[in-house]
Design an enzyme around this catalytic site. Structure first.
Site, short mmCIF file in Angstrom:
data_model
loop_
_atom_site.label_atom_id
_atom_site.label_comp_id
_atom_site.label_asym_id
_atom_site.label_seq_id
_atom_site.Cartn_x
_atom_site.Cartn_y
_atom_site.Cartn_z
N ASP A 137 -24.45 -12.25 57.42
CA ASP A 137 -24.09 -14.64 57.33
C ASP A 137 -23.89 -14.63 55.58
OD1 ASP A 137 -28.12 -13.59 55.79
OD2 ASP A 137 -26.43 -12.88 55.47
N ASP B 39 -23.33 -10.77 51.32
CA ASP B 39 -22.16 -10.98 52.58
C ASP B 39 -20.43 -10.17 52.22
OD1 ASP B 39 -24.97 -12.07 52.89
OD2 ASP B 39 -24.18 -11.09 54.92
N ASN C 93 -28.60 -16.89 55.57
CA ASN C 93 -28.50 -17.33 53.97
C ASN C 93 -28.37 -18.85 54.59
OD1 ASN C 93 -29.10 -15.55 52.73
ND2 ASN C 93 -27.00 -14.48 52.82
N THR D 64 -25.77 -6.97 57.99
CA THR D 64 -26.53 -7.44 57.07
C THR D 64 -27.16 -8.72 56.82
OG1 THR D 64 -24.21 -8.34 56.26
CG2 THR D 64 -24.84 -6.49 56.18
N PHE E 233 -35.84 -10.73 53.43
CA PHE E 233 -35.39 -11.77 54.61
C PHE E 233 -34.90 -12.00 55.11
CE2 PHE E 233 -34.22 -16.07 53.87
CZ PHE E 233 -32.86 -15.91 54.50
N ASN E 234 -34.47 -11.02 54.81
CA ASN E 234 -33.35 -10.63 56.37
C ASN E 234 -34.74 -9.83 58.30
OD1 ASN E 234 -30.94 -10.83 55.87
ND2 ASN E 234 -30.36 -8.75 54.99
N HIS F 139 -27.57 -6.31 47.72
CA HIS F 139 -28.23 -5.66 48.54
C HIS F 139 -26.95 -5.52 50.25
CE1 HIS F 139 -31.23 -7.60 47.21
NE2 HIS F 139 -31.04 -8.58 46.90
N ASP F 140 -26.19 -6.58 50.82
CA ASP F 140 -25.31 -5.70 51.59
C ASP F 140 -24.90 -5.03 51.59
OD1 ASP F 140 -26.12 -9.51 53.00
OD2 ASP F 140 -27.40 -7.83 53.06
O1 RIB Z 1 -32.55 -10.04 51.10
C1 RIB Z 1 -31.65 -10.05 50.83
C2 RIB Z 1 -30.72 -10.10 52.22
O2 RIB Z 1 -31.50 -11.29 52.26
C3 RIB Z 1 -29.21 -10.55 52.42
O3 RIB Z 1 -28.86 -9.50 53.02
C4 RIB Z 1 -28.74 -11.19 51.90
O4 RIB Z 1 -27.63 -11.80 52.46
C5 RIB Z 1 -29.75 -11.80 53.12
O5 RIB Z 1 -29.68 -12.18 53.47
CA CA Z 2 -26.93 -11.11 53.55
#
Ligand code: RIB
Ligand code: CA
Length: 325
Positions: free
Chosen positions: A9, A14, A36, A120, A161-162, A228-229
């Site tokens: 996303d 990403d 996102n 991701t 979040f994801n 993160h990703d």
């Molecule tokens: O929490 C971080 C994740 O949430 C990452 O994948 C970032 O791109 C958002 O999607």
């Molecule tokens: Ca992401």
């Protein structure tokens, strides 16, 4: 090179996942999911990233716009209105594929041996693919996710979040039997976006380096500046970059404070004195809890990333970005 489908996303981090996968994997395709940003935006962003690095040969397949059970929550507070604010980009020259991302995932995994899935963003597309064809969970080589957290969240104190965006999808995936490698925020917080990294990228002087620096300029301003990703793809590329533990993980669906939490059973890990720096070397033998325990019979099901070799990750990132025009 591993055959990979990247479901994402984009999303600033990403974008780095795409750029790592495009260089070090046989990237069969990119599928996009609402997260996102809205689907149209994250799809456009995926096309743009591939255009910046000269990989317009990699097809992009839009997937689900959002969860099927709850309204989509987007992270425009972190990624901006476009989902990837910062760099000034012309609209991508290419259009996305007309085939649905979920159909691409199912058809590719069912017809190609040894495909590794990387997700991701929210797990909406992955769950949908497994719902459509349960054999996807058996045939896929593995699923690497950026999602969850072994003992912390970011969107809420408990949930990352994801997973928070689509907990029902995550539940489906974690109960599907697919081999899961989980990069949670407990690991990615060891991967900060800091000034010297941004300036080293900008100093590469190539288009990709400047693009990466501009992404980070915006992203670092958002507060949650960790790549993160990219960590999920880096682990797949070089397993030595992440120390992990094989633990039981399940997804909380109903907690008023904990919905979307990846409840991780850390009880087999010895902890040494320093806070949560677990001793991964000598996990206690997993014993089935007593009859009556709600956790009885729940043996480990997930490789949980616990420790990142950040210098090693940083080297991989810089070398990769320098390798593009
Ligand atoms: O929490 C971080 C994740 O949430 C990452 O994948 C970032 O791109 C958002 O999607
Ligand atoms: Ca992401």
């Amino acid at each position: 090179m591993k055959k990979v489908i990247l479901d994402c996303d984009p999303g600033h981090d990403d974008a780095f996942a795409i750029m790592l996968a495009a260089k070090h994997c046989d990237l069969l395709g990119v599928t996009t999911v609402g997260g996102n940003g809205y689907l149209e935006n994250v799809t456009r962003n995926a096309l743009s990233v591939l255009e910046v690095i000269g990989r317009t040969d990699v097809p992009v397949y839009p997937g689900h716009a959002g969860p099927s059970t709850v309204p989509l929550v987007i992270a425009d507070n972190v990624h901006g209105k476009s989902g990837m604010d910062g760099p000034k980009l012309d609209p991508p020259k290419r259009k996305p594929e007309t085939k649905h991302g979920v159909d691409f995932i199912v058809d590719t995994v069912m017809n190609t041996d040894g495909v590794t899935l990387v997700a991701t963003g929210p797990l909406t597309n992955i769950a949908s693919a497994i719902n459509k064809e349960p054999k996807v969970a058996e045939r896929a080589e593995a699923l690497y996710i950026m999602g969850g957290g072994a003992y912390c969240g970011n969107w809420t104190p408990a949930a990352e979040f994801n997973i928070y965006v689509d907990p029902e999808a995550a539940y489906k995936v974690f109960h599907s039997g697919i081999p899961i490698y989980m990069v949670g925020v407990n690991l990615t917080r060891q991967c900060p976006v800091n000034k010297d990294l941004i300036e080293e990228l900008r100093g590469l002087g190539n288009r990709a380096g400047v693009f990466g620096a501009e992404l980070m300029d915006f992203f670092a301003g958002g507060g949650d500046a960790h790549l993160h990703d990219a960590c999920a793809v880096a682990w797949l590329i070089d397993p030595s970059l992440v120390d992990s533990a094989y633990l039981h993980v399940d997804i909380e669906l109903n907690g008023s404070l904990t919905r979307g939490m990846t409840v991780t059973d850390l009880r087999t890990l010895q902890t040494n004195e320093r806070d949560v720096d677990f001793d991964l070397g000598s996990p206690k033998k997993w014993d089935d809890p007593p009859v009556g325990s709600p956790f009885r019979g729940q043996a480990p099901n997930t490789h949980v990333g616990m420790r990142l070799d950040f210098p090693g990750f940083r080297k991989l990132l810089i070398e990769t970005m320098a390798s593009y025009d």
